[in-house]
Design a protein around this motif. Structure first.
Motif, PDB file in Angstrom:
ATOM      1  N   LEU A   1       0.877  -1.323   0.305  1.00 10.05           N
ATOM      2  CA  LEU A   1      -0.329   0.305  -0.015  1.00 10.05           C
ATOM      3  C   LEU A   1       0.907   1.590   0.430  1.00 10.05           C
ATOM      4  N   THR A   2       1.991   1.379   0.150  1.00 11.82           N
ATOM      5  CA  THR A   2       3.169   2.598   0.080  1.00 11.82           C
ATOM      6  C   THR A   2       4.463   1.819  -0.891  1.00 11.82           C
ATOM      7  N   ALA A   3       4.052   0.728  -1.393  1.00 10.27           N
ATOM      8  CA  ALA A   3       5.613   0.850  -1.929  1.00 10.27           C
ATOM      9  C   ALA A   3       4.887   1.627  -4.131  1.00 10.27           C
ATOM     10  N   LYS A   4       6.210   1.495  -4.417  1.00 12.30           N
ATOM     11  CA  LYS A   4       5.611   1.645  -5.606  1.00 12.30           C
ATOM     12  C   LYS A   4       5.589   0.284  -6.708  1.00 12.30           C
TER      13      LYS A   4
ATOM     14  N   THR B   1       6.384  -7.578   0.512  1.00  8.65           N
ATOM     15  CA  THR B   1       6.205  -9.250   1.584  1.00  8.65           C
ATOM     16  C   THR B   1       4.393  -8.494   2.833  1.00  8.65           C
ATOM     17  N   PHE B   2       3.229  -9.342   2.440  1.00  7.66           N
ATOM     18  CA  PHE B   2       2.588  -8.940   2.791  1.00  7.66           C
ATOM     19  C   PHE B   2       1.605 -10.225   3.808  1.00  7.66           C
TER      20      PHE B   2
ATOM     21  N   THR C   1       1.099  -2.523 -11.651  1.00  5.01           N
ATOM     22  CA  THR C   1      -0.721  -1.770 -10.670  1.00  5.01           C
ATOM     23  C   THR C   1      -1.078  -1.756 -12.678  1.00  5.01           C
ATOM     24  N   PHE C   2      -2.228  -2.239 -12.198  1.00  4.04           N
ATOM     25  CA  PHE C   2      -2.709  -2.635 -13.827  1.00  4.04           C
ATOM     26  C   PHE C   2      -4.309  -1.987 -13.657  1.00  4.04           C
ATOM     27  N   LEU C   3      -4.755  -0.902 -15.041  1.00  6.93           N
ATOM     28  CA  LEU C   3      -5.422   0.243 -14.291  1.00  6.93           C
ATOM     29  C   LEU C   3      -6.281   0.382 -12.994  1.00  6.93           C
ATOM     30  N   GLU C   4      -4.682   0.607 -12.606  1.00  7.95           N
ATOM     31  CA  GLU C   4      -4.472   1.548 -11.740  1.00  7.95           C
ATOM     32  C   GLU C   4      -5.464   0.371  -9.850  1.00  7.95           C
ATOM     33  N   GLN C   5      -5.395  -0.840 -10.820  1.00  6.25           N
ATOM     34  CA  GLN C   5      -5.574  -2.009  -9.478  1.00  6.25           C
ATOM     35  C   GLN C   5      -4.045  -2.566  -9.510  1.00  6.25           C
ATOM     36  N   LEU C   6      -3.917  -2.677  -7.996  1.00  5.55           N
ATOM     37  CA  LEU C   6      -2.515  -3.578  -7.610  1.00  5.55           C
ATOM     38  C   LEU C   6      -2.392  -5.081  -7.968  1.00  5.55           C
TER      39      LEU C   6
END
Length: 687
Positions: free
Chosen positions: A54-57, A63-64, A122-127
């Motif tokens: 949620l904070t990475a580029k 890792t989560f 990111t694809f279409l603003e989706q992670l």
């Protein structure tokens, strides 16, 4: 016991838990056969998996932990399988292009929590993450995965994670070593201990500490190696050598047969070598010179000094072509003298060998010029006093020694056609005596060098045809395809076939490393005598080939060659008194390759070019030392770390001058490090 652990470091890696015979064999090829070799197997890069999605580029590794929300099989075959994860109120999609539905449902069951690590997209603003590197339902594995992961150079049959586990196992038994570096210097640099630095290279807490740990180990490595070189040099200087009486018995005869005037550099080098041959100590000297600077002439006068003292001399070169070239020139220059000279290569017939071997052993032959054939046990001398090793970096340490040991207190003259920058020379040879040739014979004309886009190849071919129609000779060097000789040969054969269509009325030849030696020699002879006007080649002709009337060289995909290699190839022309040309054909240029070609256009100084080559490629590849059996540094970079090398050089000098044999040295950790870095009690290279 501590000593047991230290001894254990040098035992075979098979002694580590979980090492099979297959793994032992693979690691033996990758890094070595001992546990210490595994610890010294430095990661080639690192992956930082500590980022949160949620904070990475996009493009960073994350890792989560997340909950598995939904599986979305594709509606159409050959489309990706998607798994939707719920992450802190947001969705993240896992994408699988190659998959087993059964495996995915077992590995990621709906409603369960999991640990995921991979590259964020990111694809279409989706992670999303495509094919995660790590998938686990064991939430407790999060800390193990969420770290800076070391990545190692691999071979078939082993993974980076497997190597990481083996290294961790080896680190558990590694003892602490007392500090040997001056405390003020350690504090000034902010360094950690030897053990902690080595351990952290495999288990970084931050990317910033990686370089700090490497520099600490680089200084250890430099200092130990410089001590070993100095002790070896001290022992050599203590050895009583041949004290030649230099009367210049053959000098006038030889000078009359030379077709050029000696340069001041050549005269200075000949005098320096002669003076050393007259001393009571063994001569071990490096003669380095730029392409076409006349190193062979200097070597000849050193050989003559040995011969006029009723001793024998051997000149060794890496290829039959180069050896035969030396032999032909020596025979011509020495004709009219009473000196007996012979040639010894792998293709010399048994009948000839039966004549050569006894003549060397009874002293009837004064000079032998040969390839690796000189290493053979049955080659014996009556009184070998001087060994000249041309292109010495192409021979391994053990190979060179096997020839040198055929005489008693043999003087050694190393020759390098690749100019060696001071930093590299200092690292490879310590304080060995050396002389350099930078001047070229006055008859030599500078080579005009141009760089041209490969799209203009047809224009280059047209110009080349006009030149060959006027009686010129040319080389066409085909692309250098790293670590793939088959592709290099295929590229040469393809270009040869294309050029044959254009040069129908001219003789054109092809030479590459897959040909038998006899075929190579026949093709080179045809080119030398003019039966072939255009020679298509791979880098097999890189070193030492001397065809004075060849005036054009085209180097295809020049951006793929190293700078020093380009300079060596260019040196195949410009060896006579005719104007010569080098055409560098390039395809795609990045910043590094643009600088490389710019350097080639602007300079013909081999010493400057070698220095620039180190800047561009690092030190390890300039001389091909990794392939030759010479020193290969594990942590140090000769160019990047030259400040540390200079300090290590001075430190080693102080230590050895005070205690040349290290018999009285009180610094026990220093002695242990000599062993750890691969030097035994005699300070010879173990490899």
């Amino acid at each position: 016991m501590l000593m047991d652990k230290k001894s254990y470091l040098f035992s075979d890696i098979i002694n580590l838990p979980g090492i099979s015979k297959i793994t032992q064999k693979i690691l033996g090829k990758l890094c070595g056969t001992r546990i210490i070799d595994v610890l010294f197997f430095r990661p080639c890069r690192y992956i930082d998996r500590r980022n949160h999605p949620l904070t990475a580029k996009s493009g960073e590794y994350v890792t989560f932990t997340a909950k598995i929300n939904m599986h979305k099989p594709p509606a159409v075959r050959n489309k990706p399988y998607r798994i939707i994860l719920e992450l802190e109120g947001q969705q993240l999609t896992l994408i699988f292009f190659h998959y087993s539905v059964k495996y995915l449902k077992q590995a990621l069951p709906i409603g369960e929590a999991c640990v995921i690590s991979g590259k964020l997209e990111t694809f279409l603003e989706q992670l999303q993450i495509t094919h995660p590197d790590y998938i686990s339902l064991d939430i407790s594995s999060f800390d193990e995965v969420c770290r800076i992961e070391p990545i190692y150079r691999l071979s078939r049959g082993i993974t980076s994670r497997k190597i990481s586990k083996i290294v961790a196992s080896a680190l558990k038994i590694m003892p602490e070593f007392p500090e040997w570096i001056d405390g003020n210097f350690v504090e000034e640099k902010g360094w950690l201990s030897f053990k902690i630095s080595l351990s952290k290279l495999h288990n970084l807490d931050s990317l910033e500490e990686m370089e700090m740990c490497r520099l600490r180990l680089a200084y250890d490595e430099f200092t130990i190696q410089q001590i070993a070189l100095r002790v070896a040099r001290y022992k050599q200087m203590k050895e009583k050598g041949r004290k030649f009486l230099v009367r210049n018995k053959y000098k006038d005869q030889v000078m009359r047969r030379l077709e050029f005037e000696l340069t001041q550099d050549q005269i200075r080098a000949i005098n320096d070598i002669s003076n050393e041959q007259q001393s009571q100590h063994r001569m071990i000297r490096l003669l380095q010179g730029d392409v076409g600077s006349g190193k062979t002439v200097v070597a000849l006068f050193a050989i003559l000094n040995a011969v006029e003292n009723n001793c024998q001399a051997a000149l060794m070169a890496p290829t039959a072509i180069l050896v035969e070239q030396h032999y032909s020139w020596f025979k011509e220059v020495l004709s009219g003298t009473d000196i007996k000279i012979t040639l010894l290569t792998g293709k010399i017939k048994q009948k000839e060998r039966k004549t050569i071997m006894p003549a060397l052993q009874d002293g009837s032959l004064d000079i032998v010029i040969g390839t690796h054939a000189l290493f053979q046990e049955r080659v014996k001398f009556k009184d070998l006093a001087l060994v000249v090793i041309d292109e010495q970096q192409r021979f391994g340490v053990m190979q060179r020694n096997s020839l040198i040991q055929k005489g008693n207190s043999v003087d050694i003259l190393f020759i390098s056609a690749t100019p060696i920058p001071r930093t590299l020379r200092q690292a490879l040879y310590g304080d060995i005596e050396h002389c350099s040739l930078k001047e070229k014979p006055k008859c030599r004309v500078p080579i005009s060098t141009v760089a041209t886009n490969i799209k203009k190849t047809s224009n280059v071919i047209s110009s080349l045809k006009r030149a060959i129609d006027l009686g010129k000779k040319a080389y066409w060097i085909c692309p250098c395809i790293e670590d793939n000789e088959s592709l290099s040969v295929a590229a040469a054969e393809e270009r040869f076939a294309q050029l044959q269509k254009v040069f129908k009325e001219n003789n054109i030849g092809l030479i590459h490393g897959r040909l038998e030696q006899k075929q190579k020699d026949e093709i080179m002879l045809s080119f030398r005598v003019g039966e072939i006007s255009l020679l298509v080649a791979t880098t097999v002709i890189e070193v030492g080939i001397d065809v004075p009337d060849a005036t054009i060289i085209v180097i295809e995909n020049a951006e793929n060659f190293g700078l020093s290699q380009l300079h060596q190839l260019r040196g195949r022309v410009g060896r006579g008194d005719q104007p010569s040309f080098c055409i560098l054909l390039y395809d795609k240029l990045n910043k590094s390759s643009h600088l490389k070609l710019k350097t080639m256009r602007e300079s013909q100084d081999g010493f400057y070019i070698a220095q620039q080559d180190m800047l561009l490629r690092g030190s390890g590849d300039v001389l091909g030392i990794k392939q030759s059996g010479n020193i290969e540094f594990k942590f140090a970079d000769i160019y990047k770390d030259k400040e540390l090398l200079n300090r290590a050089y001075s430190k080693a000098k102080d230590i050895v001058e005070n205690d040349p044999t290290l018999t009285e040295i009180q610094n026990q950790p220093l002695k242990e490090l000599l062993n750890i870095f691969g030097y035994n009690e005699e300070f010879e290279f173990l490899r």
